[in-house]
Scaffold this motif. Sequence first.
Motif, short mmCIF file in Angstrom:
data_model
loop_
_atom_site.label_atom_id
_atom_site.label_comp_id
_atom_site.label_asym_id
_atom_site.label_seq_id
_atom_site.Cartn_x
_atom_site.Cartn_y
_atom_site.Cartn_z
N MET A 63 102.62 80.70 -27.21
CA MET A 63 102.79 79.77 -26.08
C MET A 63 101.70 79.93 -25.02
SD MET A 63 105.51 78.16 -27.09
CE MET A 63 106.87 78.40 -28.23
N SER A 64 100.45 80.06 -25.46
CA SER A 64 99.35 80.31 -24.52
C SER A 64 99.21 79.21 -23.47
CB SER A 64 98.04 80.45 -25.28
OG SER A 64 97.77 79.27 -26.04
N PHE A 65 99.55 77.98 -23.82
CA PHE A 65 99.40 76.86 -22.89
C PHE A 65 100.26 77.02 -21.64
CE2 PHE A 65 102.21 75.88 -26.45
CZ PHE A 65 103.42 75.69 -25.79
N LEU A 66 101.34 77.81 -21.73
CA LEU A 66 102.20 78.02 -20.56
C LEU A 66 101.47 78.70 -19.42
CD1 LEU A 66 105.63 79.26 -21.99
CD2 LEU A 66 105.14 77.07 -20.88
N TYR A 67 100.39 79.41 -19.74
CA TYR A 67 99.68 80.22 -18.74
C TYR A 67 98.45 79.52 -18.19
CZ TYR A 67 102.97 83.26 -20.94
OH TYR A 67 104.14 83.77 -21.44
N TRP A 68 98.24 78.25 -18.61
CA TRP A 68 97.16 77.47 -18.03
C TRP A 68 97.49 77.18 -16.56
CZ3 TRP A 68 95.86 73.21 -22.26
CH2 TRP A 68 95.40 73.87 -23.40
N ALA A 69 96.48 76.79 -15.81
CA ALA A 69 96.64 76.57 -14.37
C ALA A 69 97.56 75.37 -14.10
CB ALA A 69 95.28 76.34 -13.72
N PHE A 70 98.46 75.54 -13.13
CA PHE A 70 99.37 74.45 -12.74
C PHE A 70 98.57 73.30 -12.13
CE2 PHE A 70 101.79 72.36 -9.37
CZ PHE A 70 102.89 71.89 -10.08
N ASP A 71 98.85 72.09 -12.61
CA ASP A 71 98.21 70.89 -12.06
C ASP A 71 99.23 70.07 -11.26
OD1 ASP A 71 96.48 68.79 -11.50
OD2 ASP A 71 96.74 67.83 -13.45
N LYS A 72 100.32 69.65 -11.91
CA LYS A 72 101.33 68.87 -11.19
C LYS A 72 102.62 68.83 -12.00
CE LYS A 72 99.80 64.49 -13.24
NZ LYS A 72 99.23 63.15 -13.00
N GLU A 73 103.70 68.49 -11.32
CA GLU A 73 104.96 68.21 -12.00
C GLU A 73 105.14 66.70 -12.07
OE1 GLU A 73 109.73 69.39 -12.02
OE2 GLU A 73 108.46 70.05 -10.35
N THR A 74 105.57 66.20 -13.23
CA THR A 74 105.80 64.76 -13.41
C THR A 74 107.31 64.52 -13.50
OG1 THR A 74 105.67 64.79 -15.83
CG2 THR A 74 103.61 64.62 -14.63
N GLU A 75 107.69 63.29 -13.84
CA GLU A 75 109.11 62.93 -13.88
C GLU A 75 109.86 63.72 -14.94
OE1 GLU A 75 109.84 58.79 -14.28
OE2 GLU A 75 108.52 58.22 -12.64
N LYS A 76 111.12 64.03 -14.65
CA LYS A 76 111.96 64.71 -15.62
C LYS A 76 112.16 63.84 -16.86
CE LYS A 76 114.65 67.57 -12.41
NZ LYS A 76 116.03 67.94 -11.98
N ASP A 77 112.42 64.50 -17.98
CA ASP A 77 112.63 63.78 -19.24
C ASP A 77 113.58 64.61 -20.08
OD1 ASP A 77 112.41 61.93 -21.28
OD2 ASP A 77 110.21 61.90 -21.26
N SER A 78 113.89 64.13 -21.28
CA SER A 78 114.75 64.90 -22.17
C SER A 78 114.10 64.98 -23.55
CB SER A 78 116.14 64.27 -22.27
OG SER A 78 116.07 62.98 -22.84
N VAL A 79 114.37 66.07 -24.25
CA VAL A 79 113.93 66.26 -25.63
C VAL A 79 115.17 66.58 -26.44
CG1 VAL A 79 112.51 67.62 -27.20
CG2 VAL A 79 111.67 67.11 -24.90
N LYS A 80 115.51 65.71 -27.39
CA LYS A 80 116.71 65.88 -28.20
C LYS A 80 117.94 66.09 -27.32
CE LYS A 80 114.52 67.62 -32.39
NZ LYS A 80 114.49 68.69 -33.43
N MET A 81 118.03 65.27 -26.29
CA MET A 81 119.16 65.26 -25.35
C MET A 81 119.26 66.52 -24.50
SD MET A 81 122.19 63.25 -27.45
CE MET A 81 122.25 64.45 -28.80
N VAL A 82 118.17 67.29 -24.44
CA VAL A 82 118.11 68.47 -23.56
C VAL A 82 117.30 68.09 -22.33
CG1 VAL A 82 117.31 70.84 -23.32
CG2 VAL A 82 118.28 70.07 -25.50
N ASP A 83 117.86 68.26 -21.15
CA ASP A 83 117.17 67.93 -19.91
C ASP A 83 115.99 68.88 -19.69
OD1 ASP A 83 118.93 65.86 -19.37
OD2 ASP A 83 120.29 67.14 -18.23
N CYS A 84 114.84 68.29 -19.38
CA CYS A 84 113.63 69.08 -19.20
C CYS A 84 112.90 68.72 -17.91
CB CYS A 84 112.65 68.84 -20.37
SG CYS A 84 113.23 69.37 -21.99
N ARG A 85 112.29 69.72 -17.31
CA ARG A 85 111.30 69.46 -16.28
C ARG A 85 109.95 69.42 -16.96
NH1 ARG A 85 112.64 72.95 -10.87
NH2 ARG A 85 110.78 71.84 -10.15
#
Length: 229
Positions: A101-123
């Motif tokens: 999961m190396s991409f998790l440690y990239w620099a924060f740019d912005k938060e966008t609208e919430k969405d869901s993946v397979k009915m799981v709520d995600c930020r």
Amino acid sequence: PQYTAKQFIDATRRGPNEKTWAVMKGKIDHKRRDGQRAKAPIRLGVRFTPDSALAKLKAGEEEYMVRQAYKREDATVTQLKKAPKGSILETAGLRPDELTMSFLYWAFDKETEKDSVKMVDCRVFDLKDAKTDETARVYISEEHFFPLRVKFRKKGQEDFYRTMEIRDFEKKDGFWIVTSLRLYGPGWKTIVSFDDSRAGKVADGIPPDLFSELAPDDITKALKALEKK
């Protein structure tokens, strides 16, 4: 509680509270619209500490070591052995460090609208690779602080050219383990299935084949380097 963007990202990046390990074996199955296919076995051994992860990956004939410190924006990838006839990972659209999961440690740019993946709520967050300016749009479960989907976009482009999704995961020996990944882009898709997995606490013992096919001295050096991070 309602976490700020920074608090939520920090919680997602946080390592385990104790030292653990996992071994995952399976296969890569790649298909293209023109009918071409590629298949290969895959094996991943990972040693986790509260500060970093060290992984040994074998995909087909290729072998890599990946070290990801949880406070760094980039992973260290060392290729131990090249495939004689090209790269199955490149063909399949998967980078070795993405399995930690190396991409998790990239620099924060912005938060966008919430969405869901397979009915799981995600930020949903846009993170940027400082070296290439590539963007990863990461969909992270609000409840479990775990990424379920990541879409990649190259510098200067509007469209995402590659997507990776967690298809399935299961609880094994008290640990959650990813059992299937799906990657896709225009005209192609890849399924990575891990059908043989083990996990445990380092305190209860480390399996001797965790970093299979690495010489004992190489394993010792790698673990010492990990402890120093």
